[in-house]
Design a protein around this motif. Structure first.
Motif, PDB file in Angstrom:
ATOM      1  N   UNK A 130       1.047  -1.155  -0.064  1.00  0.00           N
ATOM      2  CA  UNK A 130       0.045  -0.151   0.143  1.00  0.00           C
ATOM      3  C   UNK A 130       0.954   1.260  -0.015  1.00  0.00           C
ATOM      4  N   UNK A 131       1.504   1.402  -1.112  1.00  0.00           N
ATOM      5  CA  UNK A 131       2.625   2.658  -1.069  1.00  0.00           C
ATOM      6  C   UNK A 131       1.959   3.815  -1.115  1.00  0.00           C
ATOM      7  N   UNK A 132       0.620   3.813  -1.524  1.00  0.00           N
ATOM      8  CA  UNK A 132       0.019   5.241  -1.538  1.00  0.00           C
ATOM      9  C   UNK A 132      -0.391   5.532  -0.220  1.00  0.00           C
ATOM     10  N   UNK A 133      -0.907   4.643   0.545  1.00  0.00           N
ATOM     11  CA  UNK A 133      -1.137   4.706   1.828  1.00  0.00           C
ATOM     12  C   UNK A 133       0.121   5.000   2.883  1.00  0.00           C
ATOM     13  N   UNK A 134       1.064   4.728   2.662  1.00  0.00           N
ATOM     14  CA  UNK A 134       2.238   4.863   3.326  1.00  0.00           C
ATOM     15  C   UNK A 134       2.538   6.323   2.973  1.00  0.00           C
ATOM     16  N   UNK A 135       2.525   6.789   1.792  1.00  0.00           N
ATOM     17  CA  UNK A 135       2.823   8.196   1.479  1.00  0.00           C
ATOM     18  C   UNK A 135       1.826   9.186   2.151  1.00  0.00           C
ATOM     19  N   UNK A 136       0.789   9.036   2.064  1.00  0.00           N
ATOM     20  CA  UNK A 136      -0.601   9.916   2.850  1.00  0.00           C
ATOM     21  C   UNK A 136      -0.230   9.864   4.258  1.00  0.00           C
ATOM     22  N   UNK A 137       0.239   8.643   4.851  1.00  0.00           N
ATOM     23  CA  UNK A 137       0.485   8.628   6.392  1.00  0.00           C
ATOM     24  C   UNK A 137       1.667   9.546   6.730  1.00  0.00           C
ATOM     25  N   UNK A 138       2.875   9.371   5.689  1.00  0.00           N
ATOM     26  CA  UNK A 138       3.793  10.089   6.273  1.00  0.00           C
ATOM     27  C   UNK A 138       3.549  11.631   5.805  1.00  0.00           C
ATOM     28  N   UNK A 139       3.023  11.963   4.810  1.00  0.00           N
ATOM     29  CA  UNK A 139       2.475  13.428   4.568  1.00  0.00           C
ATOM     30  C   UNK A 139       2.024  14.065   5.628  1.00  0.00           C
ATOM     31  N   UNK A 140       0.889  13.385   6.303  1.00  0.00           N
ATOM     32  CA  UNK A 140       0.035  13.797   7.468  1.00  0.00           C
ATOM     33  C   UNK A 140       0.771  14.017   8.640  1.00  0.00           C
ATOM     34  N   UNK A 141       1.917  12.937   8.994  1.00  0.00           N
ATOM     35  CA  UNK A 141       2.386  12.889  10.296  1.00  0.00           C
ATOM     36  C   UNK A 141       3.728  13.606  10.343  1.00  0.00           C
ATOM     37  N   UNK A 142       4.573  13.919   9.041  1.00  0.00           N
ATOM     38  CA  UNK A 142       5.763  14.427   8.922  1.00  0.00           C
ATOM     39  C   UNK A 142       5.772  15.515   9.887  1.00  0.00           C
ATOM     40  N   UNK A 143       4.922  16.548   9.820  1.00  0.00           N
ATOM     41  CA  UNK A 143       4.956  17.811  10.668  1.00  0.00           C
ATOM     42  C   UNK A 143       5.062  18.020  12.152  1.00  0.00           C
ATOM     43  N   UNK A 144       4.437  16.699  12.632  1.00  0.00           N
ATOM     44  CA  UNK A 144       4.468  16.563  14.069  1.00  0.00           C
ATOM     45  C   UNK A 144       5.695  15.830  14.423  1.00  0.00           C
ATOM     46  N   UNK A 145       6.320  15.048  13.588  1.00  0.00           N
ATOM     47  CA  UNK A 145       7.590  14.617  13.850  1.00  0.00           C
ATOM     48  C   UNK A 145       8.730  15.478  13.742  1.00  0.00           C
ATOM     49  N   UNK A 146       8.445  16.490  12.786  1.00  0.00           N
ATOM     50  CA  UNK A 146       9.684  17.701  12.714  1.00  0.00           C
ATOM     51  C   UNK A 146       9.391  18.613  13.733  1.00  0.00           C
TER      52      UNK A 146
END
Length: 753
Positions: free
Chosen positions: A604-620
């Protein structure tokens, strides 16, 4: 030569790059964060450059900083003059070396035909100085003789023969990663390289000689220059005795050092100076210790005192020069004020040098902290003035000969146990208290500090283990596990954890959970997933909610790596249900990466991409470099699979740059194959694939088949574009790149912003 010097000792230009960067930044009225934003780089990168822990910025970083600061052409030329050279970094001797020219030339000649040369001689005769002079002479022609470099490995601070290969690996930036044993990984790294390895002070680690011999046998282009009081007694060893100084040279050395001590030319009868040097057996260290006393004693008084000096207790069968040096060191010690004597003997417990803060922790706590710090500072000045300790930057050290005498005095004073307890407490607290810093904005600085104190940490944690202080040991290991993993020191914490777990089966559940978690984290990068799962399982069952959260998240990573994506998803759900406590926010950053891995493993590559796009700001937003670098790298590879090359390039480049600042080989290796495939620069790609060959030997295979398919496709494109011969040659060159050069190549490609 001061054996405590480190490879950070060398600088060129009147001011190093980092000092000038700070000057220009402050002139511009910018904070580190503001400059970083203007230049489009991380604040951690600016901080590392100013501190000097990163000595040579990548070209695009240098250009961006110069533009952001508005430097003139003249200012930029001055600034770039402060860059550390690309060549081998060797300890810098602060004093001249006299009367050794013929010696140096002879050893250089020997190295042209011999692969294993050992400089032997008594302590204080100058073996280290000769070895360094030889290394520097060879380094000037390194491109011809040793194109892969000259590497200095100080061994005086090591406590066990088993520490020698890890010390060599650390000096070469070979990490204790992947399924290969360290000797195998070292051999693989060195097999294709022509390196001169300088092993200094081997005499107390002679049991490591067979391992050194095996390494040389498996890496036929490796040359070893060792210094030792005794032969290593291995096949192929060529011994070169380092003699005491010629009488005339000894007299000249005494005159030079006495002049430096007093600030005046030496005025003394030459025959008296000759007798004095003869009394000291023409040993350079003994002569220097005596010469520094000319501030208080005229040469005739020095000679009288030396002539009446009784031989101290010690081995009667020891060689005369060894006894002479020991007597001279003790004589110099006896002339110190009592407080300076006390400090010197306590400083002897340090391994690999110390800072003023660490030294202060060993002082008797009778006054306020500020009074103690000032007192310790003044006592350091006295010890420096008497040549009993040396200083390199903010760190101090002592010669092994002086240390041996100081340790004897520590035992004689009945202070050994007290001092070692204080040493262990200080460094145990440093390790245990590093967690917040390692996971905060100062993460790179915290990693660098722990790296600088690596030998002291090892000594302290072994002492805690041997004393059965398992709670302190567990707290120290758990607080600093990120350091051990990021910098690739996996053998030590695993051995400590296993020894404590075996010796204390009845330890408290919370301590057992911490040690099992740390053990699991050292097994994970080495591909030992089944054992890691067993450790994380126990840590989750026994630990506090915070330990349990970390254990579940890391357990999930181990499961997905071994192909159990469904089980990993269950564990991540359990982790999400644990109590939200201080410190777990970083575990939750790592959980996001685990969730992305689960999606990738199921296609599920698109799911992984969407998940990281949504959560990267919090990680950063949590300002923790390591999970951010991992997340960026994962999303960059996902973007590449999805065919979005420009976005993949930006993400992967940033990930590699952060991993480079962290000096995390494990993390970097997983990104480089995919960085190579970006941008259509096939020559750059072939070089990077060669570098990946070396890193993959250390780190192990790629985790997911989808990454391997992507890599295979990109490698095929480069092969077709370049042709077999050109591709093979570039890939061979890539195998010889240093890690810093690999990072520069990866982030400095044509599409890198």
């Amino acid at each position: 030569m001061d054996t405590g010097h480190t490879l950070d000792s060398v600088r060129v230009g009147e001011e190093p790059f980092g000092s000038l960067l700070r000057t220009y930044r402050e002139r511009a009225g910018l904070t580190q964060e503001q400059l970083a934003e203007r230049a489009g780089i991380s604040a951690n990168a600016v901080s590392a450059l100013e501190r000097g822990t990163r000595r040579r910025p990548y070209p695009h970083t240098r250009d961006a900083l110069a533009a952001a600061l508005g430097l003139t052409a003249a200012e930029r030329a001055t600034w770039e003059g402060g860059l550390t050279p690309r060549g081998p970094l060797l300890p810098a001797s602060l004093t001249s070396i006299l009367g050794r020219d013929a010696e140096i030339l002879e050893v250089v000649r020997l190295l042209s035909s011999e692969r294993m040369v050992t400089l032997v001689g008594p302590g204080g005769v100058g073996k280290t100085r000769v070895a360094l002079a030889v290394a520097l002479a060879v380094a000037e022609q390194a491109a011809r003789h040793y194109p892969s470099g000259v590497v200095f490995v100080p061994l005086a601070g090591l406590g066990e023969a088993g520490d020698v290969l890890p010390a060599i690996a650390n000096a070469l930036s070979v990490r204790e990663l992947g399924p290969r044993a360290l000797p195998e990984a070292l051999a693989a790294y060195l097999r294709a390289r022509r390196v001169l390895l300088v092993l200094d002070n081997v005499e107390h680690l002679l049991d490591a000689a067979p391992a050194v011999a095996a390494l040389a046998a498996s890496a036929p282009r490796l040359t070893v220059l060792a210094t030792s009081r005794a032969p290593l007694r291995i096949r192929g060893e060529h011994l070169h005795p380092v003699p005491a100084l010629d009488p005339q040279v000894a007299a000249a050395l005494f005159a030079e050092r006495a002049g430096q001590a007093t600030g005046l030319p030496l005025e003394a009868d030459p025959s008296l100076v000759a007798r004095l040097c003869a009394r000291l057996d023409h040993l350079p260290l003994a002569i220097e210790l005596a010469a520094v006393r000319t501030r208080l004693l005229a040469p005739p008084e020095l000679l009288d005192r030396l002539d009446t000096l009784p031989s101290v207790d010690g081995p009667r069968d020891a060689p005369r020069r060894q006894r002479t040096l020991r007597d001279t060191v003790l004589w110099s010690y006896d002339l110190l004020p009592e407080a300076a004597q006390a400090l010197l003997r306590r400083l002897a417990v340090f391994s690999g040098g110390w800072t003023l803060a660490a030294a202060t922790s060993l002082a008797a706590v009778r006054d306020s902290r500020s009074v103690i710090e000032n007192t310790v500072l003044e006592l350091h000045r006295a010890l420096l003035d008497n040549s009993l300790i040396t200083r390199t930057g903010a760190r101090f050290s002592m010669l092994e000969t002086v240390r041996a005498v100081a340790l004897e005095q520590l035992t004689a004073a009945g202070e050994d146990s007290l001092t070692r307890n204080r040493h262990a407490a200080f460094f145990g607290d440093l390790a245990g208290g590093s967690e917040a810093r390692l996971w905060g904005e100062g993460g790179v600085a915290a990693l660098d500090e722990l790296q600088a104190e690596h030998e002291n940490l090892r000594t302290a944690l072994r002492y805690l283990r041997d004393q059965g202080r398992v709670q302190e040991l567990a707290t120290a290991c758990f607080g600093s596990w990120l350091f051990w993993v990021v910098r690739g020191h996996l053998r030590e914490p695993l051995a400590l954890a296993d020894a404590a777990l075996a010796a204390h089966p009845d330890m408290a559940a919370g301590d057992r959970a911490k040690l099992q978690f740390v053990a699991g984290m050292t097994l994970l990068p080495r591909g030992n997933y089944a054992d890691a799962v067993r450790r994380f399982d126990e840590a989750a069952a026994l630990g506090t909610p915070r330990t349990r959260c970390w254990a579940l998240v890391c357990w999930a990573h181990a499961e997905v790596y071994r192909g159990q994506a469904a089980r990993a998803a269950e564990l991540l759900r359990e982790a999400a249900e644990t109590e939200d406590l201080p410190g777990t926010e970083h575990a939750r950053s790592c959980a996001v990466i685990g969730e992305a891995h689960v999606a990738i493993a199921t296609g599920a590559m698109r799911t992984a991409d969407e998940l990281l796009t949504a959560r990267l700001p919090a990680i950063e937003g949590r300002h923790t470099a390591w999970p951010l670098a991992v997340a960026l790298g994962v999303q960059g590879r996902v973007a590449s699979v999805l065919g979005e090359e420009a976005r993949a390039d930006r993400l992967l480049t940033r990930s590699v740059e952060i991993f480079g600042e962290l000096e995390d080989t494990w993390g970097m290796a997983h990104q480089l194959t995919h960085v190579a495939g970006q941008g259509g620069d096939h020559a750059r790609a072939a070089l990077l694939y060669g570098a990946v060959d070396v890193l993959a030997d250390q780190v192990g295979a790629r985790v997911f088949p989808v990454w391997q398919k992507l890599s295979d496709r990109c490698q095929a494109d480069a092969l077709v574009a370049l042709g077999v011969e050109r591709y093979a040659e570039l890939r061979r060159q890539g195998r010889g790149l240093a890690v810093a050069e690999v990072v520069e190549l990866a982030v400095g490609g044509p599409l890198c912003r």
